[in-house]
Write a protein that holds these residues in place. Structure first.
Motif, PDB file in Angstrom:
ATOM      1  N   ASN A 103      -4.443 -17.736  -9.489  1.00 32.43           N
ATOM      2  CA  ASN A 103      -3.342 -16.939  -8.956  1.00 32.43           C
ATOM      3  C   ASN A 103      -3.533 -15.563  -9.568  1.00 32.43           C
ATOM      4  O   ASN A 103      -3.763 -15.453 -10.773  1.00 32.43           O
ATOM      5  CB  ASN A 103      -1.985 -17.503  -9.356  1.00 32.43           C
ATOM      6  CG  ASN A 103      -1.676 -18.812  -8.661  1.00 32.43           C
ATOM      7  OD1 ASN A 103      -2.318 -19.161  -7.677  1.00 32.43           O
ATOM      8  ND2 ASN A 103      -0.694 -19.528  -9.173  1.00 32.43           N
ATOM      9  N   ALA A 104      -3.436 -14.509  -8.762  1.00 35.17           N
ATOM     10  CA  ALA A 104      -3.730 -13.173  -9.296  1.00 35.17           C
ATOM     11  C   ALA A 104      -2.802 -12.141  -8.686  1.00 35.17           C
ATOM     12  O   ALA A 104      -2.432 -12.228  -7.512  1.00 35.17           O
ATOM     13  CB  ALA A 104      -5.169 -12.799  -9.005  1.00 35.17           C
ATOM     14  N   THR A 148      -6.405  -1.167 -11.990  1.00 34.22           N
ATOM     15  CA  THR A 148      -5.668  -0.546 -13.095  1.00 34.22           C
ATOM     16  C   THR A 148      -4.839  -1.577 -13.838  1.00 34.22           C
ATOM     17  O   THR A 148      -4.516  -1.386 -15.005  1.00 34.22           O
ATOM     18  CB  THR A 148      -4.746   0.586 -12.591  1.00 34.22           C
ATOM     19  OG1 THR A 148      -3.853   0.061 -11.621  1.00 34.22           O
ATOM     20  CG2 THR A 148      -5.561   1.721 -12.000  1.00 34.22           C
ATOM     21  N   ASP A 149      -4.493  -2.677 -13.159  1.00 36.69           N
ATOM     22  CA  ASP A 149      -3.723  -3.729 -13.808  1.00 36.69           C
ATOM     23  C   ASP A 149      -4.083  -5.044 -13.132  1.00 36.69           C
ATOM     24  O   ASP A 149      -4.196  -5.114 -11.901  1.00 36.69           O
ATOM     25  CB  ASP A 149      -2.214  -3.442 -13.660  1.00 36.69           C
ATOM     26  CG  ASP A 149      -1.366  -4.435 -14.434  1.00 36.69           C
ATOM     27  OD1 ASP A 149      -1.781  -4.824 -15.541  1.00 36.69           O
ATOM     28  OD2 ASP A 149      -0.308  -4.824 -13.918  1.00 36.69           O
ATOM     29  N   ALA A 150      -4.260  -6.079 -13.936  1.00 36.67           N
ATOM     30  CA  ALA A 150      -4.609  -7.382 -13.382  1.00 36.67           C
ATOM     31  C   ALA A 150      -3.922  -8.473 -14.188  1.00 36.67           C
ATOM     32  O   ALA A 150      -3.935  -8.443 -15.417  1.00 36.67           O
ATOM     33  CB  ALA A 150      -6.118  -7.593 -13.411  1.00 36.67           C
ATOM     34  N   ALA A 151      -3.319  -9.402 -13.483  1.00 38.50           N
ATOM     35  CA  ALA A 151      -2.752 -10.600 -14.099  1.00 38.50           C
ATOM     36  C   ALA A 151      -3.353 -11.783 -13.359  1.00 38.50           C
ATOM     37  O   ALA A 151      -3.106 -11.967 -12.158  1.00 38.50           O
ATOM     38  CB  ALA A 151      -1.240 -10.598 -13.980  1.00 38.50           C
ATOM     39  N   LEU A 161       0.845  -1.188   0.000  1.00 34.08           N
ATOM     40  CA  LEU A 161       0.000   0.000   0.000  1.00 34.08           C
ATOM     41  C   LEU A 161       0.882   1.239   0.000  1.00 34.08           C
ATOM     42  O   LEU A 161       1.670   1.445   0.929  1.00 34.08           O
ATOM     43  CB  LEU A 161      -0.910  -0.013   1.236  1.00 34.08           C
ATOM     44  CG  LEU A 161      -1.874   1.145   1.415  1.00 34.08           C
ATOM     45  CD1 LEU A 161      -2.873   1.189   0.280  1.00 34.08           C
ATOM     46  CD2 LEU A 161      -2.596   1.012   2.740  1.00 34.08           C
ATOM     47  N   THR A 162       0.770   2.033  -1.072  1.00 30.24           N
ATOM     48  CA  THR A 162       1.534   3.282  -1.154  1.00 30.24           C
ATOM     49  C   THR A 162       0.607   4.383  -1.654  1.00 30.24           C
ATOM     50  O   THR A 162       0.152   4.344  -2.794  1.00 30.24           O
ATOM     51  CB  THR A 162       2.731   3.153  -2.132  1.00 30.24           C
ATOM     52  OG1 THR A 162       2.237   2.753  -3.407  1.00 30.24           O
ATOM     53  CG2 THR A 162       3.748   2.166  -1.637  1.00 30.24           C
ATOM     54  N   GLY A 163       0.319   5.348  -0.810  1.00 26.03           N
ATOM     55  CA  GLY A 163      -0.541   6.469  -1.203  1.00 26.03           C
ATOM     56  C   GLY A 163      -1.917   5.977  -1.616  1.00 26.03           C
ATOM     57  O   GLY A 163      -2.625   5.332  -0.854  1.00 26.03           O
ATOM     58  N   ASP A 164      -2.295   6.282  -2.858  1.00 27.03           N
ATOM     59  CA  ASP A 164      -3.603   5.863  -3.350  1.00 27.03           C
ATOM     60  C   ASP A 164      -3.500   4.612  -4.226  1.00 27.03           C
ATOM     61  O   ASP A 164      -4.431   4.256  -4.917  1.00 27.03           O
ATOM     62  CB  ASP A 164      -4.283   6.999  -4.111  1.00 27.03           C
ATOM     63  CG  ASP A 164      -3.526   7.412  -5.360  1.00 27.03           C
ATOM     64  OD1 ASP A 164      -2.368   6.983  -5.521  1.00 27.03           O
ATOM     65  OD2 ASP A 164      -4.096   8.154  -6.173  1.00 27.03           O
ATOM     66  N   MET A 165      -2.354   3.927  -4.187  1.00 33.79           N
ATOM     67  CA  MET A 165      -2.130   2.699  -4.958  1.00 33.79           C
ATOM     68  C   MET A 165      -2.077   1.499  -4.016  1.00 33.79           C
ATOM     69  O   MET A 165      -1.579   1.598  -2.902  1.00 33.79           O
ATOM     70  CB  MET A 165      -0.814   2.774  -5.735  1.00 33.79           C
ATOM     71  CG  MET A 165      -0.785   3.827  -6.821  1.00 33.79           C
ATOM     72  SD  MET A 165      -1.705   3.352  -8.276  1.00 33.79           S
ATOM     73  CE  MET A 165      -0.682   2.073  -8.919  1.00 33.79           C
ATOM     74  N   LEU A 166      -2.583   0.372  -4.513  1.00 36.45           N
ATOM     75  CA  LEU A 166      -2.583  -0.866  -3.747  1.00 36.45           C
ATOM     76  C   LEU A 166      -2.226  -1.995  -4.698  1.00 36.45           C
ATOM     77  O   LEU A 166      -2.820  -2.123  -5.770  1.00 36.45           O
ATOM     78  CB  LEU A 166      -3.976  -1.109  -3.142  1.00 36.45           C
ATOM     79  CG  LEU A 166      -4.216  -2.442  -2.455  1.00 36.45           C
ATOM     80  CD1 LEU A 166      -3.346  -2.560  -1.205  1.00 36.45           C
ATOM     81  CD2 LEU A 166      -5.685  -2.596  -2.104  1.00 36.45           C
ATOM     82  N   LYS A 167      -1.230  -2.812  -4.320  1.00 34.05           N
ATOM     83  CA  LYS A 167      -0.865  -3.981  -5.117  1.00 34.05           C
ATOM     84  C   LYS A 167      -1.012  -5.199  -4.224  1.00 34.05           C
ATOM     85  O   LYS A 167      -0.455  -5.263  -3.130  1.00 34.05           O
ATOM     86  CB  LYS A 167       0.557  -3.871  -5.638  1.00 34.05           C
ATOM     87  CG  LYS A 167       0.932  -4.994  -6.567  1.00 34.05           C
ATOM     88  CD  LYS A 167       2.265  -4.742  -7.234  1.00 34.05           C
ATOM     89  CE  LYS A 167       2.516  -5.843  -8.253  1.00 34.05           C
ATOM     90  NZ  LYS A 167       3.718  -5.590  -9.012  1.00 34.05           N
ATOM     91  N   VAL A 168      -1.805  -6.184  -4.705  1.00 30.86           N
ATOM     92  CA  VAL A 168      -2.105  -7.374  -3.918  1.00 30.86           C
ATOM     93  C   VAL A 168      -1.829  -8.600  -4.776  1.00 30.86           C
ATOM     94  O   VAL A 168      -2.193  -8.639  -5.949  1.00 30.86           O
ATOM     95  CB  VAL A 168      -3.587  -7.387  -3.471  1.00 30.86           C
ATOM     96  CG1 VAL A 168      -3.852  -8.514  -2.513  1.00 30.86           C
ATOM     97  CG2 VAL A 168      -3.995  -6.068  -2.858  1.00 30.86           C
ATOM     98  N   GLN A 169      -1.159  -9.609  -4.168  1.00 28.46           N
ATOM     99  CA  GLN A 169      -0.893 -10.867  -4.858  1.00 28.46           C
ATOM    100  C   GLN A 169      -1.603 -11.995  -4.119  1.00 28.46           C
ATOM    101  O   GLN A 169      -1.576 -12.051  -2.885  1.00 28.46           O
ATOM    102  CB  GLN A 169       0.612 -11.155  -4.904  1.00 28.46           C
ATOM    103  CG  GLN A 169       1.370 -10.219  -5.803  1.00 28.46           C
ATOM    104  CD  GLN A 169       2.852 -10.572  -5.849  1.00 28.46           C
ATOM    105  OE1 GLN A 169       3.401 -11.112  -4.903  1.00 28.46           O
ATOM    106  NE2 GLN A 169       3.473 -10.240  -6.969  1.00 28.46           N
ATOM    107  N   PHE A 170      -2.236 -12.862  -4.902  1.00 22.73           N
ATOM    108  CA  PHE A 170      -2.968 -14.005  -4.348  1.00 22.73           C
ATOM    109  C   PHE A 170      -2.446 -15.289  -4.973  1.00 22.73           C
ATOM    110  O   PHE A 170      -2.121 -15.322  -6.153  1.00 22.73           O
ATOM    111  CB  PHE A 170      -4.471 -13.905  -4.666  1.00 22.73           C
ATOM    112  CG  PHE A 170      -5.142 -12.712  -4.081  1.00 22.73           C
ATOM    113  CD1 PHE A 170      -5.620 -12.736  -2.790  1.00 22.73           C
ATOM    114  CD2 PHE A 170      -5.310 -11.552  -4.831  1.00 22.73           C
ATOM    115  CE1 PHE A 170      -6.258 -11.630  -2.254  1.00 22.73           C
ATOM    116  CE2 PHE A 170      -5.948 -10.448  -4.304  1.00 22.73           C
ATOM    117  CZ  PHE A 170      -6.418 -10.478  -3.006  1.00 22.73           C
ATOM    118  N   THR A 171      -2.402 -16.344  -4.175  1.00 20.76           N
ATOM    119  CA  THR A 171      -2.064 -17.677  -4.673  1.00 20.76           C
ATOM    120  C   THR A 171      -3.188 -18.613  -4.261  1.00 20.76           C
ATOM    121  O   THR A 171      -3.601 -18.636  -3.097  1.00 20.76           O
ATOM    122  CB  THR A 171      -0.736 -18.164  -4.054  1.00 20.76           C
ATOM    123  OG1 THR A 171       0.272 -17.194  -4.349  1.00 20.76           O
ATOM    124  CG2 THR A 171      -0.307 -19.498  -4.632  1.00 20.76           C
TER     125      THR A 171
END
Length: 181
Positions: free
Chosen positions: A169-170, A155-158, A122-132
């Motif tokens: 996995n995401a 904004t981005d999804a894999a 979590l940085t500012g208004d951005m959030l990056k989350v990884q799931f297995t």
């Protein structure tokens, strides 16, 4: 005062019409009174049938169909009016307060949806989350909740599908939107 008289031109019928009229007249004259009466009655019945089929039956069938569908259409119209009134009331309400994005809030939302993130950044208004090996349905529910409560948009999804049903996995990157939904 003297009125002027005008001579109207005579209208000449085409030769084919004249021939047809002569043949029909000859056919009619060859028939005796009984046959003329039967032909007249048959012609009247055919004419009445055509009038019924062309002029009377379509409106009667249409009216019967309207009688069957009109109550349902009125019910649908009333339901639409009710929904429109509800939408107007909801549009006048102020937007829901924005939930601040915190690590604790993200962890709580993940727990409510039975998700365990491998990493949360979590940085500012951005959030990056990884799931297995996460449930795709639970992941979609969590994303919907984040969009509604915190205005976080993907904004981005894999996303990689796993052999087990509904498992993925995401890696997701979300950003807070300034616009209300």
């Amino acid at each position: 005062m003297k009125l002027a008289t005008m001579k109207l031109p005579t209208i000449q019928q085409p030769k084919a019409w004249q021939d047809l009229a002569e043949r029909l007249s000859a056919f009619w004259q060859e028939r005796d009174a009984r046959e003329r009466k039967i032909l007249s009655i048959a012609g009247a019945l055919v004419a009445l049938t055509l009038v019924y089929l062309v002029l009377l039956n379509p409106p009667l069938v249409g009216r019967a169909q309207l009688d069957k569908t009109l109550p349902q259409l009125r019910l649908q119209a009333a339901e639409l009016q009710s929904l429109a009134a509800t939408a107007a009331q909801l549009a006048q309400q102020p937007p829901a307060p924005l939930v601040p994005v915190t690590r604790e809030g993200i962890d709580a939302a993940l727990a409510r949806n039975n998700l365990k993130a491998q990493s949360v950044l979590l940085t500012g208004d951005m959030l990056k989350v990884q799931f297995t090996n996460a449930s795709f349905a639970a992941l979609v529910n969590w994303l919907d909740e984040q969009q509604r409560s915190s205005r976080l948009l993907v904004t981005d999804a894999a996303i990689d599908v796993q052999p087990a049903q509904d498992m993925v996995n995401a890696t997701l990157t979300l950003r807070r939107s300034d616009k209300p939904e």
